[in-house]
Enzyme design. Structure first.
Site, mmCIF file in Angstrom:
data_model
loop_
_atom_site.group_PDB
_atom_site.id
_atom_site.type_symbol
_atom_site.label_atom_id
_atom_site.label_comp_id
_atom_site.label_asym_id
_atom_site.label_seq_id
_atom_site.Cartn_x
_atom_site.Cartn_y
_atom_site.Cartn_z
ATOM 1 N N GLU A 41 -10.330 -25.873 -24.948
ATOM 2 C CA GLU A 41 -10.991 -27.095 -24.403
ATOM 3 C C GLU A 41 -9.913 -27.866 -23.541
ATOM 4 O O GLU A 41 -8.976 -28.126 -23.824
ATOM 5 C CB GLU A 41 -11.444 -28.230 -25.565
ATOM 6 C CG GLU A 41 -12.022 -29.470 -25.119
ATOM 7 C CD GLU A 41 -11.698 -30.556 -26.462
ATOM 8 O OE1 GLU A 41 -12.020 -30.196 -27.384
ATOM 9 O OE2 GLU A 41 -11.576 -31.741 -25.939
ATOM 10 N N ARG A 45 -8.048 -35.295 -18.922
ATOM 11 C CA ARG A 45 -7.006 -36.413 -19.013
ATOM 12 C C ARG A 45 -6.197 -36.040 -17.734
ATOM 13 O O ARG A 45 -4.925 -36.673 -17.749
ATOM 14 C CB ARG A 45 -6.484 -36.061 -20.386
ATOM 15 C CG ARG A 45 -7.115 -36.394 -21.742
ATOM 16 C CD ARG A 45 -6.277 -36.357 -22.633
ATOM 17 N NE ARG A 45 -7.053 -37.015 -23.747
ATOM 18 C CZ ARG A 45 -6.354 -37.428 -25.086
ATOM 19 N NH1 ARG A 45 -5.216 -37.455 -24.993
ATOM 20 N NH2 ARG A 45 -7.175 -37.732 -25.827
ATOM 21 N N LYS A 128 -17.517 -34.248 -33.256
ATOM 22 C CA LYS A 128 -16.044 -34.342 -33.417
ATOM 23 C C LYS A 128 -15.661 -35.463 -34.178
ATOM 24 O O LYS A 128 -16.293 -36.621 -33.878
ATOM 25 C CB LYS A 128 -15.519 -34.399 -31.919
ATOM 26 C CG LYS A 128 -14.043 -34.940 -32.033
ATOM 27 C CD LYS A 128 -13.431 -34.782 -30.532
ATOM 28 C CE LYS A 128 -12.517 -35.562 -30.277
ATOM 29 N NZ LYS A 128 -11.822 -35.074 -28.970
HETATM 30 C C1 3PG Z 1 -8.088 -35.061 -28.090
HETATM 31 O O1 3PG Z 1 -8.001 -35.178 -26.910
HETATM 32 O O2 3PG Z 1 -9.211 -34.695 -28.818
HETATM 33 C C2 3PG Z 1 -6.893 -35.356 -28.813
HETATM 34 O O3 3PG Z 1 -5.745 -35.957 -28.292
HETATM 35 C C3 3PG Z 1 -6.144 -34.350 -29.719
HETATM 36 O O4 3PG Z 1 -5.386 -34.574 -30.437
HETATM 37 P P1 3PG Z 1 -3.820 -34.316 -30.814
HETATM 38 O O5 3PG Z 1 -3.203 -34.290 -29.418
HETATM 39 O O6 3PG Z 1 -3.294 -35.224 -31.784
HETATM 40 O O7 3PG Z 1 -4.076 -32.720 -31.214
#
Ligand code: 3PG
Length: 213
Positions: A41, A45, A128
């Site tokens: 995925e 970001r 989710k």
């Molecule tokens: C996401 O974007 O779904 C989360 O930031 C992933 O979470 P993690 O970095 O704690 O695994």
């Protein structure tokens, strides 16, 4: 369930990627494949997300989705560039409506019964659970999922090799998402061997969960 969510179910783990430089995308893809996890995925970001999706979606050996999708335009662009599913941190009705109407698999983030019921109204059956650990982890998920027999969850946020098996052992967990095997600094510093090692370790753990069910 559809082909995409069936594949996610089979993998049981969704690597959540924030990639800074799309030039690293293919090496990341190779590292995941070597580790035994043919999917990722790619989150919005970073500015490189769309280019990375474009590069990875050209490969036939990977199931590529788009994450941190906050707007309809992002969902549209991601799918036009080859993303096969959409994930979002919250449940944005405009994004979900667009995906549902266009038959694009979407797993929006939920963390309350109200969110789950919003997802049910859209006809969704996999959401989710985010941010999983910060919201009380497995205990909270077990409690909030209890009234909704038809709903499955993709816990994400704070999942790692230490708690993965506990989550996967819960029957309402479709798969787990997380960045622990694909941390941005590992990608940026070219430590693809380490990504493969962490991925393989995660895949082996997930296989134990399958055996124990
Ligand atoms: C996401 O974007 O779904 C989360 O930031 C992933 O979470 P993690 O970095 O704690 O695994």
């Amino acid at each position: 369930m559809n082909d995409v969510t069936a594949k996610i179910r089979e993998m049981r783990i969704v690597p959540v990627v924030a990639i800074e430089n799309a030039d690293d995308a293919n090496s990341l893809g190779d590292a995941l494949i070597l580790g035994g996890l043919p999917g990722a995925e790619i989150t919005f970001r970073t500015d490189a997300a769309l280019n990375a999706i474009t590069i990875l979606a050209k490969r036939t050996d990977l199931l590529v989705g788009a994450g941190t999708v906050l707007k309809v335009d992002q969902a549209k662009a991601a799918v036009e560039h080859g993303a096969k599913y959409i994930v979002s941190p919250g449940i944005n009705p405009r994004v979900v409506d667009y995906c549902v109407k266009n038959n694009i698999p979407i797993m929006p983030g939920v963390c309350t019964p109200t969110d789950i019921e919003t997802a049910l109204d859209f006809g969704l059956d996999i959401v989710k659970f985010f941010p999983a650990e910060a919201f009380g982890g497995l205990k909270t998920l077990q409690a909030i999922s209890a009234p909704y027999k038809m709903m499955y969850f993709l816990p994400t946020g704070g999942i790692n090799q230490k708690n993965l098996l506990d989550y996967l052992a819960f029957s309402k967990v479709w798969a787990c998402g997380g960045s622990w095997m694909v941390k941005s600094d590992l990608i940026a510093s070219g430590r693809f061997d380490e990504i493969t090692r962490l991925t393989r370790e995660a895949v082996e753990l997930a296989a134990q969960a399958k055996l124990s069910r």
